[in-house]
Design an enzyme around this catalytic site. Structure first.
Site, PDB file in Angstrom:
ATOM      1  N   THR A 308     -22.371  35.618 -22.471  1.00  6.86           N
ATOM      2  CA  THR A 308     -23.837  35.896 -22.979  1.00  6.86           C
ATOM      3  C   THR A 308     -24.278  35.302 -24.351  1.00  6.86           C
ATOM      4  OG1 THR A 308     -23.669  38.006 -23.920  1.00  6.86           O
ATOM      5  CG2 THR A 308     -23.752  37.715 -21.643  1.00  6.86           C
ATOM      6  N   ASP A 309     -25.300  35.410 -24.672  1.00  6.61           N
ATOM      7  CA  ASP A 309     -26.010  35.441 -25.879  1.00  6.61           C
ATOM      8  C   ASP A 309     -25.990  36.931 -26.608  1.00  6.61           C
ATOM      9  OD1 ASP A 309     -26.611  34.571 -28.750  1.00  6.61           O
ATOM     10  OD2 ASP A 309     -27.916  32.985 -27.761  1.00  6.61           O
ATOM     11  N   TRP A 310     -26.396  36.860 -27.851  1.00  6.10           N
ATOM     12  CA  TRP A 310     -26.397  38.504 -28.378  1.00  6.10           C
ATOM     13  C   TRP A 310     -27.452  39.071 -27.702  1.00  6.10           C
ATOM     14  CZ3 TRP A 310     -23.558  39.317 -32.957  1.00  6.10           C
ATOM     15  CH2 TRP A 310     -23.920  40.220 -33.656  1.00  6.10           C
ATOM     16  N   PHE A 311     -26.805  40.363 -27.117  1.00  4.47           N
ATOM     17  CA  PHE A 311     -27.211  41.523 -26.720  1.00  4.47           C
ATOM     18  C   PHE A 311     -27.984  41.216 -25.550  1.00  4.47           C
ATOM     19  CE2 PHE A 311     -30.519  45.080 -27.148  1.00  4.47           C
ATOM     20  CZ  PHE A 311     -29.489  46.293 -27.209  1.00  4.47           C
ATOM     21  N   ASP A 312     -27.571  40.108 -24.722  1.00  3.07           N
ATOM     22  CA  ASP A 312     -28.837  39.883 -23.929  1.00  3.07           C
ATOM     23  C   ASP A 312     -28.708  40.424 -22.369  1.00  3.07           C
ATOM     24  OD1 ASP A 312     -30.375  38.147 -25.255  1.00  3.07           O
ATOM     25  OD2 ASP A 312     -29.115  36.226 -25.001  1.00  3.07           O
TER      26      ASP A 312
END
Length: 768
Positions: A308-312
């Protein structure tokens, strides 16, 4: 063939078979080890491997982004994360710019706990955003991807990626979150410069070169890193132009333009993929089984790790509102096809996922699939045998050889867009006023992801490199500098500039022959880079008009991550040079070009818009005209851009002639050979990018005006000619049809290159 040659053929063929067999045997051994390891792992240990936290989580201080200064690892937090939650991956910098030795001191205790104190001794996979150079002091900073795209030289991309891999491994880190394969299709988008441009084919070629440079022939080599393609998929086309906002992309368009770069890089062997933070047609990509499993794994055959990307995953709750709780968000993302969650602030993800498995909402077999892929990447990187590389074994880190390659890359990227009456190159004796906020800034030359996320500390960490004005002063004693407008030092808001003393610059202009007006943008990326107006700032426009009013010849130097609107004064300047974001050697490279040591050869990797409302890529539909046609139907397909995609001038001239096709009638199974003779008709050596386009004149879905299919950058001495040959096939002539599948249709096509065109006919229709 004589006996000696026959023996040689069999000898080398035998070596090839042995090497292939050895590789296959090693792969089988790795697979066996992975399966044995999986059988020993508890559910908690498996889920831990799927969890990625930021370095702040194991740092001293109260919570993420509130660490003690100066930075220090918190041994208790580290042991809790690795021993109790079995976390398999860590990322990021904790806001520090470290030397390779300091990075070693960060990574070593992490790996010591992982391989010595955990039950199964599984090493941690550390990742970093080494976008155009490693996040470390003294690292080589190459031109950003948009500039590398402007060089139209995949070999330079491969070589620069090799150096970035080497310097990243010198810091003990085996995984970079790059290359970025989002189409740079919308200049409002603040991450446009992280792409190789707007064209799917150019993006594909450069993306493959980057993957090969990062991963090499054997990614376990301690000089290589695993690549991470991003951001799959459609991230670069938000409807609003703002970062992480919704996109509306018909599936035909998604497959036609956005998917090919990822497909090519997957085929090249990329080890991992990061997911688009946004949503497409109302569905967040992090929750889309169709995109992450059906297409990515099923159609493209991707076998690596999806991160995933950041906090996604949490953002499925907080931003997208398709899940009521974080636990529900975890379920949606994992069932969609996520392997690893960049959580990144805590370990709540692992708790939720364990609960979901125990409740029967997610099968343990599904968990095994992800963990198998993560362990495989760790084995392929050689982390089980060598979890930490030693900075002392990387003597070329940040060295002159690497800087020279960065300078060469900037040379080939810088693009000459206007040169009235051959005002460039300049004579050494010419007196020059250098002015503008980008004239004396290493921060603006580099852009974001440079030493720090927003690049705001670059002036400090790149102080031993030359800004534009310093590079010019190094080559001439006839340089006057008056800033006129400046960016406040270390201001996190890149949009802020302020007037220093424009009148002082006007007065100085009376003493010079030429004015170098250095305008553009300060560093930024992601949400902080959102803007409301593509036009250059009012302060910069005021400076531009003041300089033009002096009646001295103005040479506009653009240093920007995306094309900012300059149409209000472009016609009043004598030359325009586009630097993009050329990296630490950008100032030196520009000086070399302005004084004629280097002949510019860059070509635009995007369409430079004339107006803020005319944001149209070159491969638009015939009906997408923004030009005034005056009733002339032949102009309906014209776009009134400031500068066209693929455009760029040289200090010499090139002539195209003898365009030849192997046939004017072909079947869908034939390969068409196209050749063209290119001659340097000027008085100095130069490089030309030979671009080959096709146009489908009639199709069942409206075709693009033209599409780039091949290109080659050639060096020609004065008077020299070369014949360039390309081959195209049915895939190049196909498009995504009504059923979202590729089809090639019978009919007339046009081949174009330079100022030449020729028609040919495809005789049959075929579903591919």
């Amino acid at each position: 063939m004589n006996k000696l040659k026959i023996l040689a053929v069999f000898f080398f063929a035998g070596i090839g078979l042995l090497l292939f067999s050895a590789k296959e045997k090693n792969t089988n051994i790795e697979d066996e080890k992975i399966e044995q390891l999986l059988k020993q792992m508890t559910l908690e240990e498996k889920v831990g491997q799927m969890t990625q936290v930021t370095l702040e989580v194991i740092s001293k201080g109260e919570g993420p982004f509130n660490m003690d200064k100066s930075w220090a690892l918190d041994q208790k937090k580290l042991e809790d994360v690795l021993l109790n939650y079995h976390v398999g991956s860590i990322l990021n910098t904790a806001g520090e710019v470290r030397t390779p030795q300091e990075w070693y001191e960060v990574i070593k205790p992490i790996q010591d706990v992982a391989v010595n104190n955990t039950r199964l001794k599984i090493p941690v996979l550390y990742g970093i955003d080494a976008i155009h150079g490693m996040y470390s002091a003294g690292a080589t900073m190459f031109p950003q991807e948009v500039a590398m795209g402007a060089a139209w030289n995949p070999e330079l991309v491969r070589k620069s990626s090799e150096v970035i891999a080497y310097e990243t491994r010198a810091c003990g880190i085996p995984w970079t979150f790059n290359p970025t394969l989002d189409l740079g299709i919308d200049p409002r988008w603040p991450r446009m410069w992280e792409s190789y441009g707007e064209d799917p084919y150019l993006q594909s070629v450069m993306g493959v070169a980057s993957v090969k440079g990062y991963e090499g022939a054997d990614v376990s080599d301690p000089h290589q890193v695993a690549s991470c393609l991003k951001h799959y998929i459609g991230y670069g086309a938000p409807r609003s132009g703002k970062d992480r906002t919704p996109a509306w992309i018909p599936e035909t368009f998604l497959r036609e333009y956005f998917l090919p770069p990822f497909a090519a890089a997957v085929k090249a062997g990329a080890k991992s993929i990061m997911v688009n933070s946004g949503e497409i047609n109302g569905m967040p990509v992090h929750a889309s089984k169709k995109l992450l499993t059906d297409i990515l794994r099923g159609e493209l055959g991707f076998e690596g790790v999806v991160v995933t990307d950041w906090f996604d995953i949490n953002n499925l709750v907080e931003r997208h509102h398709i899940a009521a709780t974080k636990k529900e968000a975890v379920k949606k993302a994992i069932l969609a096809g996520i392997d690893m969650s960049m959580v990144p602030y805590d370990v709540e993800f692992s708790k939720d996922l364990i609960a979901l498995v125990k409740e029967g909402e997610i099968s343990e077999e599904r968990i095994d699939s992800s963990v198998r892929r993560i362990l495989k990447m760790k084995y392929e990187l050689g982390l089980f045998e060598n979890p930490l590389t030693d900075y002392r074994k990387y003597p070329e880190y940040g060295g002159e050889k690497h800087h020279q390659l960065a300078r060469e890359s900037a040379h080939e990227a810088i693009t000459l867009l206007k040169n009235e009456k051959s005002i460039l190159p300049l004579k050494k004796e010419a007196k020059i006023l250098v002015t503008g906020p980008n004239a004396n800034s290493m921060r603006s030359l580099n852009g974001g992801w440079t030493y720090t996320w927003q690049g705001e500390a670059t002036n400090k960490h790149a102080a031993d490199h030359n800004t534009i004005v310093e590079a010019l002063q190094a080559q001439s004693n006839n340089i006057i500098f008056e800033e006129g407008v400046k960016y406040p030092e270390n201001n996190p808001d890149y949009k802020v500039d302020e007037i220093v003393d424009i009148q002082k610059a006007v007065t100085a202009a009376k003493k010079v022959d030429y004015i170098l007006l250095c305008l553009g943008e300060n560093s930024y990326t992601e949400k902080p880079g959102d803007l409301d107006d593509l036009t250059l700032s009012e302060n910069q426009l005021q400076l531009a008009h003041a300089m033009i009013a002096t009646n001295k010849p103005v040479i506009l130097i653009l240093n920007e991550g995306r094309p900012r609107i300059i149409s209000s004064f472009e016609d009043k300047v004598k030359a325009v040079v586009q630097l993009y974001l050329p990296g630490n050697e950008g100032g030196n490279a520009l000086a070399d070009i302005l004084y004629g040591k280097i002949n510019p050869s860059g070509k635009l990797p995007y369409t430079y818009p004339r107006y803020a409302n005319d944001l149209v890529p070159y491969y638009h539909k015939f009906s997408a005209s923004t030009a005034h046609t005056d009733g002339n139907i032949n102009n309906n397909h014209k776009i009134k851009a400031q500068y066209a995609f693929g455009f760029g001038l040289s200090y010499t001239t090139f002539k195209y002639e003898d365009l030849k096709l192997s046939s004017t009638k072909i079947s869908s199974d034939d390969e068409l050979e196209v050749s063209v003779k290119v001659t340097n008709t000027g008085e100095r050596e130069g490089k030309e990018v030979v671009q080959l386009y096709t146009t489908d004149l009639v199709a069942s879905l409206s075709p693009s005006v033209k599409r780039l299919r091949r290109f080659e950058k050639v060096n020609l001495k004065a008077g020299e000619s070369k014949t360039i040959t390309f081959k195209i096939n049915k895939t190049d002539l196909s498009f995504i049809g009504h059923d979202n599948k590729p089809v090639v249709e019978a009919g007339e096509f046009i081949i174009s290159t330079g100022n030449l065109q020729q028609k040919f006919e495809l005789l049959d229709t075929k579903q591919l």
